[in-house]
Scaffold this motif. Structure first.
Motif, PDB file in Angstrom:
ATOM      1  N   PHE B 128       0.844  -1.203   0.000  1.00  0.00           N
ATOM      2  CA  PHE B 128       0.000   0.000   0.000  1.00  0.00           C
ATOM      3  C   PHE B 128       0.876   1.248   0.000  1.00  0.00           C
ATOM      4  N   ILE B 129       0.504   2.242  -0.813  1.00  0.00           N
ATOM      5  CA  ILE B 129       1.380   3.405  -0.933  1.00  0.00           C
ATOM      6  C   ILE B 129       1.435   4.159   0.397  1.00  0.00           C
ATOM      7  N   ASN B 140       1.561  -0.502  13.765  1.00  0.00           N
ATOM      8  CA  ASN B 140       2.097  -1.267  12.627  1.00  0.00           C
ATOM      9  C   ASN B 140       1.078  -2.097  11.862  1.00  0.00           C
ATOM     10  N   GLN B 141      -0.194  -1.873  12.116  1.00  0.00           N
ATOM     11  CA  GLN B 141      -1.191  -2.642  11.370  1.00  0.00           C
ATOM     12  C   GLN B 141      -2.193  -1.702  10.718  1.00  0.00           C
ATOM     13  N   LEU B 142      -2.509  -2.001   9.479  1.00  0.00           N
ATOM     14  CA  LEU B 142      -3.541  -1.232   8.800  1.00  0.00           C
ATOM     15  C   LEU B 142      -4.880  -1.557   9.466  1.00  0.00           C
ATOM     16  N   GLN B 143      -5.611  -0.533   9.862  1.00  0.00           N
ATOM     17  CA  GLN B 143      -6.821  -0.750  10.648  1.00  0.00           C
ATOM     18  C   GLN B 143      -8.090  -0.865   9.813  1.00  0.00           C
ATOM     19  N   ALA B 144      -8.049  -0.264   8.625  1.00  0.00           N
ATOM     20  CA  ALA B 144      -9.228  -0.326   7.762  1.00  0.00           C
ATOM     21  C   ALA B 144      -8.748  -0.452   6.326  1.00  0.00           C
ATOM     22  N   MET B 145      -9.623  -0.930   5.449  1.00  0.00           N
ATOM     23  CA  MET B 145      -9.204  -1.150   4.066  1.00  0.00           C
ATOM     24  C   MET B 145      -9.291   0.146   3.266  1.00  0.00           C
ATOM     25  N   PRO B 146      -8.162   0.629   2.730  1.00  0.00           N
ATOM     26  CA  PRO B 146      -8.200   1.838   1.901  1.00  0.00           C
ATOM     27  C   PRO B 146      -9.190   1.652   0.759  1.00  0.00           C
ATOM     28  N   PHE B 147     -10.023   2.650   0.537  1.00  0.00           N
ATOM     29  CA  PHE B 147     -11.045   2.508  -0.493  1.00  0.00           C
ATOM     30  C   PHE B 147     -10.948   3.645  -1.501  1.00  0.00           C
ATOM     31  N   ASN B 148     -11.404   4.819  -1.111  1.00  0.00           N
ATOM     32  CA  ASN B 148     -11.299   5.955  -2.031  1.00  0.00           C
ATOM     33  C   ASN B 148     -10.399   7.008  -1.414  1.00  0.00           C
ATOM     34  N   SER B 149      -9.232   7.178  -1.998  1.00  0.00           N
ATOM     35  CA  SER B 149      -8.291   8.164  -1.484  1.00  0.00           C
ATOM     36  C   SER B 149      -8.031   9.195  -2.571  1.00  0.00           C
ATOM     37  N   SER B 150      -7.903  10.434  -2.139  1.00  0.00           N
ATOM     38  CA  SER B 150      -7.635  11.499  -3.095  1.00  0.00           C
ATOM     39  C   SER B 150      -6.742  12.520  -2.426  1.00  0.00           C
ATOM     40  N   THR B 151      -6.315  13.501  -3.192  1.00  0.00           N
ATOM     41  CA  THR B 151      -5.507  14.576  -2.648  1.00  0.00           C
ATOM     42  C   THR B 151      -5.823  15.815  -3.471  1.00  0.00           C
ATOM     43  N   TYR B 333     -10.820  -9.311  -2.318  1.00  0.00           N
ATOM     44  CA  TYR B 333     -11.073  -9.006  -3.732  1.00  0.00           C
ATOM     45  C   TYR B 333     -10.708  -7.550  -4.024  1.00  0.00           C
ATOM     46  N   LEU B 334     -11.066  -6.690  -3.070  1.00  0.00           N
ATOM     47  CA  LEU B 334     -10.827  -5.258  -3.225  1.00  0.00           C
ATOM     48  C   LEU B 334      -9.333  -4.940  -3.252  1.00  0.00           C
ATOM     49  N   ALA B 335      -8.564  -5.724  -2.494  1.00  0.00           N
ATOM     50  CA  ALA B 335      -7.128  -5.442  -2.390  1.00  0.00           C
ATOM     51  C   ALA B 335      -6.355  -5.952  -3.600  1.00  0.00           C
ATOM     52  N   LYS B 336      -7.003  -6.753  -4.428  1.00  0.00           N
ATOM     53  CA  LYS B 336      -6.299  -7.297  -5.594  1.00  0.00           C
ATOM     54  C   LYS B 336      -5.905  -6.166  -6.543  1.00  0.00           C
ATOM     55  N   PRO B 337      -4.704  -6.235  -7.125  1.00  0.00           N
ATOM     56  CA  PRO B 337      -4.256  -5.165  -8.023  1.00  0.00           C
ATOM     57  C   PRO B 337      -5.225  -4.917  -9.173  1.00  0.00           C
ATOM     58  N   GLU B 338      -5.821  -5.991  -9.723  1.00  0.00           N
ATOM     59  CA  GLU B 338      -6.735  -5.817 -10.864  1.00  0.00           C
ATOM     60  C   GLU B 338      -7.928  -4.951 -10.453  1.00  0.00           C
ATOM     61  N   THR B 339      -8.486  -5.254  -9.250  1.00  0.00           N
ATOM     62  CA  THR B 339      -9.625  -4.469  -8.775  1.00  0.00           C
ATOM     63  C   THR B 339      -9.197  -3.025  -8.552  1.00  0.00           C
ATOM     64  N   GLN B 340      -8.020  -2.870  -7.939  1.00  0.00           N
ATOM     65  CA  GLN B 340      -7.505  -1.531  -7.665  1.00  0.00           C
ATOM     66  C   GLN B 340      -7.357  -0.713  -8.945  1.00  0.00           C
ATOM     67  N   PRO B 351      -4.731   5.023  -6.914  1.00  0.00           N
ATOM     68  CA  PRO B 351      -4.561   3.574  -6.707  1.00  0.00           C
ATOM     69  C   PRO B 351      -3.916   3.352  -5.341  1.00  0.00           C
ATOM     70  N   ALA B 352      -4.431   2.401  -4.596  1.00  0.00           N
ATOM     71  CA  ALA B 352      -3.989   2.264  -3.206  1.00  0.00           C
ATOM     72  C   ALA B 352      -2.663   1.529  -3.076  1.00  0.00           C
ATOM     73  N   THR B 353      -2.300   0.728  -4.075  1.00  0.00           N
ATOM     74  CA  THR B 353      -1.051  -0.044  -3.944  1.00  0.00           C
ATOM     75  C   THR B 353      -0.071   0.330  -5.050  1.00  0.00           C
ATOM     76  N   ASN B 354       1.205   0.101  -4.757  1.00  0.00           N
ATOM     77  CA  ASN B 354       2.241   0.374  -5.744  1.00  0.00           C
ATOM     78  C   ASN B 354       2.064  -0.503  -6.977  1.00  0.00           C
ATOM     79  N   THR B 355       1.699  -1.763  -6.760  1.00  0.00           N
ATOM     80  CA  THR B 355       1.499  -2.683  -7.878  1.00  0.00           C
ATOM     81  C   THR B 355       0.422  -2.152  -8.817  1.00  0.00           C
ATOM     82  N   ALA B 356      -0.677  -1.682  -8.234  1.00  0.00           N
ATOM     83  CA  ALA B 356      -1.772  -1.173  -9.053  1.00  0.00           C
ATOM     84  C   ALA B 356      -1.317   0.051  -9.843  1.00  0.00           C
TER      85      ALA B 356
END
Lengths: 326, 443
Positions: B128-129, B140-151, B333-340, B351-356
């Protein structure tokens, strides 16, 4: 609230309850004699109303009372009893004072505006002979419009960037900007709320004017009193009970029932300039999730409303004549 | 003052158990488990949420995710609170970034890291970026699943810049102001329009980008006893700048009844500082010669990364293990790069992950849409400092509302910018203390 008013006929009945109130007192015994035998039936008949009151008024009111003295996280995990802290904090806070002041200004301004405009309109339509029904219908339409829609309508009309009414004001050299200047926003919400509520005043006043005995009016006319003279010397004194009733209703309306119109017109802004007490309760409770603080505000509002109603009845009631025979 | 703390956890657990029993559906073999998912997305993005769930539902046979729109972010967190208190909460809710501390310390959630581990889903959390993971990671633990992030970025009208003989917005606030003045002189109606969430771009992201502290204790990351300090930083200057721009007609406010985005897209302002999520609206505008660039920074400062806004998905407590398993399946499913990648392309969110991100890049997605990459580039600009990692305040919505109120007093000329921000800070600190008192020992 008795909002179901029929428009047909001279609506004399509207005034009747006020007129009869004082006379009834003497014959209370008579009322009692025609009452129910036993207690089961009356209790059964009262039950639905009491149940509704219990569910939607007493239980929430008690919960507010409890919440007002606590500090709690929204999910209800911990509740810390803090005594009067919430209320003391409110009484100290400059924002709360500003909100109370805004409520006073808003309520007074909209009460006066709706009453005066309602009275002028009622007086005018009372004298109209042709198309009276048409005028009445047109004047009543705003009351049928949902507050949220009315609010957005006014917000758009007076929007400083695109609003046609704002263009007009700018053309006249008025630097109108309700999104930046608090007083302009206050004017806007007062106008929006009054526009919607003037109809309510109008129907009651129209009915009251119709109830003034024709014979008195005709006698005055024969004596040479002008319509205005007749209005101030005869009609106005005779409809004071209705005006008093409307003052009470308008104050209650301004203080408690204008949430939607404020939310749609200004959202309490700018800088909380139009955040009247009811709106602040909502923002602190439902946006800021400060349940204790919001409940304390509700509590103060409840006390405030009770004091206000008491003062109104004590002070104004004495000067109002309910007896047309005087 | 006597204060008694009643812990409700025991009662809560018992109640949840009792109430859950009658509602356990009699499930026949092969029947799908339902995951209720409450969200706050409207318009095009709302449709994409529906589509996301449909895609997931069609991809497997065990779980059905039902997306329900529950109003704005504010209304949604309220609905969640109400539902939780009456034990009718859904499995999954979308909560805005400002609600992070409220949710984290609510004892009403299952940390997503734990949820995934318990159900045997392996998620590469390090992928995750940084700006997103940093914001939502605790212990050290992600507490919730990143969904819609913007800046926030700076959208601009190319034609209006050209009218004043300019090519594009300058990199610093000072130069930008000069440009806006030149454009104003060239007959452009207004230089910029104030966004609805100006506190986010003008104050919070400004502080991150220009490496200015917002509060003590590393902007709240190190403890609940943090205190705001932005009344001693450039934020005061920002308030003064906004007031000056408003006074000089360089900035307009859309006001109620009209939206800031429409002010920009209808050609009434040359620039618009707004979330990358505004892409949808800006792209939909006809004949708008627009482009976008980085947010400006202060003269002589080395610009850092901006911070994120948006929302994450929280898994709520009080559901059976099987239900939690179903929730975890959807989140996996949401965390999968394809979904991202699909979500990023369909909505314009980061995109929430570097791979995505790399996937979208290698597919050539940004060649035609360079502005969609801006968010990622700006979020990873420069070397992060303690001031640019994000914000962690309890009652963050309430402190923000107080800050906005005071800023608006300054805009209206009722208070000097310094006095306004002093008051905002003291009001904010009082609000922080209330949160601290209520959540002592939890963070």
């Amino acid at each position: 609230m008795s909002e179901a008013v029929t428009l047909s006929g001279p609506a004399r009945g509207r005034l009747a309850p006020f007129r009869r109130q004082t006379r009834r007192v003497a014959s209370r015994a008579g009322v009692k004699a025609s009452g129910f035998e036993g207690q089961l039936l009356p209790l059964l008949l009262l039950a639905p109303q009491l149940l509704i009151l219990l569910l939607f008024f007493f239980i929430p009111a008690v919960r507010v009372l409890v919440q007002a003295f606590t500090l709690q996280d929204p999910f209800g995990q911990d509740i810390i009893f803090v005594g009067l802290e919430n209320i003391q904090a409110l009484l100290r806070s400059a924002e709360y004072h500003a909100s109370a002041w805004a409520s006073v200004v808003f309520t007074l301004a909209s009460t006066v505006l709706t009453l005066v405009v309602g009275l002028v309109l009622a007086f005018a339509t009372d004298r109209v002979v042709r198309l009276r029904g048409g005028y009445r219908t047109v004047l009543l339409v705003p009351y049928a419009i949902a507050p949220a829609i009315a609010g957005i309508l006014w917000a758009f009309l007076f929007n400083p960037v695109v609003g046609p009414a704002a263009f007009l004001l700018h053309a006249l050299g008025i630097p109108w900007n309700p999104t930046r200047v608090g007083n302009h926003a206050m004017v806007l919400v007062v106008l929006a709320a009054s526009w919607k509520h003037v109809c309510y005043n109008y129907i009651f006043l129209l009915a009251a004017l119709a109830a003034v005995p024709r014979t008195v009016m005709e006698a005055a006319a024969v004596d040479g009193a002008s319509p205005l003279r007749r209005f101030f010397a005869i009609q106005l004194p005779m409809i004071t009970p209705t005006i008093f009733f409307l003052v009470v209703m308008n104050v209650v309306h301004g203080l408690f029932e204008t949430f939607a119109i404020i939310d749609a017109t200004t959202r309490g802004g700018p800088a909380a300039a139009t955040s009247i007490l009811v709106y602040k309760v909502y923002v602190d409770g439902f946006v800021n999730l400060d349940l204790g603080g919001s409940a304390a505000q509700s509590l103060l509002l409840m006390v405030f409303a009770m004091i206000l109603t008491f003062i109104q009845f004590r002070a104004i009631d004495r000067r109002v004549s309910y007896d047309l025979g005087q | 003052m006597s204060s008694t703390v009643m812990t409700r956890r025991a009662a809560l657990a018992a109640g949840a158990g009792l109430l859950a029993a009658p509602f356990l559906p009699a499930r026949a073999q092969g029947q799908r488990r339902e995951v209720r998912f409450w969200h706050a997305m409207t318009g095009v993005v709302g449709e994409r949420v529906e589509e996301l769930c449909r895609r997931f539902n069609e991809s497997q046979a065990q779980v059905t995710v039902t997306a329900v729109y529950r109003g704005t972010y504010d209304e949604l967190i309220n609905a969640t609170v109400a539902a939780y208190r009456t034990r009718t909460q859904p499995q999954l809710v979308q909560i805005y970034e400002r609600g992070f501390m409220t949710m984290l310390l609510s004892n009403a959630i299952v940390p997503v890291h734990e949820l995934m581990a318990a159900n045997g889903h392996r998620v590469d959390w390090s992928d995750f970026i940084k700006p997103i993971a940093g914001f939502y990671t605790w212990r050290n633990q992600l507490q919730a699943m990143p969904f819609n992030s913007s800046t926030p970025i700076l959208f601009y009208n190319k034609a209006m810049f050209q009218r004043a003989g300019l090519e594009k917005p300058a990199a610093t606030w000072q130069e930008l102001e000069e440009q806006l003045r030149r454009m104003k002189a060239a007959g452009v109606p207004a230089g910029t329009v104030m966004a609805g969430d100006y506190h986010w771009s003008w104050f919070e992201n400004y502080s991150a980008i220009n490496d200015m502290p917002y509060a003590t204790r590393n902007n709240g990351f190190d403890g609940l006893d943090a205190e705001f300090v932005y009344n001693r930083t450039g934020v005061v200057g920002q308030v003064a700048r906004m007031k000056r721009w408003l006074d000089d007609g360089l900035m307009v406010m859309a006001g109620q009844g009209f939206s800031p985005e429409s002010v920009f897209t209808s050609g009434r302002a040359a620039t618009y500082i707004a979330s990358t999520a505004a892409h949808a609206g800006v792209m939909a505008a006809r004949d708008l010669p627009w482009d976008a660039t980085y947010l400006p920074h202060e003269e002589g400062k080395d610009p850092r990364n901006s911070t994120i806004g948006g929302a994450v998905l929280w898994a709520l407590r009080g559901h059976s293990d099987a239900d939690n398993g179903a929730t975890a399946q959807f989140l996996a499913y949401l965390a999968k790069p394809e979904t991202q990648v699909w979500w990023h392309k369909a909505t314009g969110y980061v995109p929430a992950t570097n791979t995505a991100y790399q996937m979208a890049k290698s597919e050539g997605w940004y060649r035609e849409r360079p502005t969609q990459e801006l968010a990622v580039l700006q979020l990873s600009r420069g070397t992060p400092t303690a001031n640019s990692l994000g914000f962690r305040f309890g009652n963050f919505t309430q402190t923000m509302m107080a800050q906005r109120e005071e800023a608006e007093r300054a805009f209206a000329g009722q208070k000097a910018p310094q006095a306004a921000m002093d008051d905002a800070v003291s009001r904010g600190n009082e609000i922080l203390r209330r949160f601290e008192r209520l959540n002592q020992g939890r963070y």
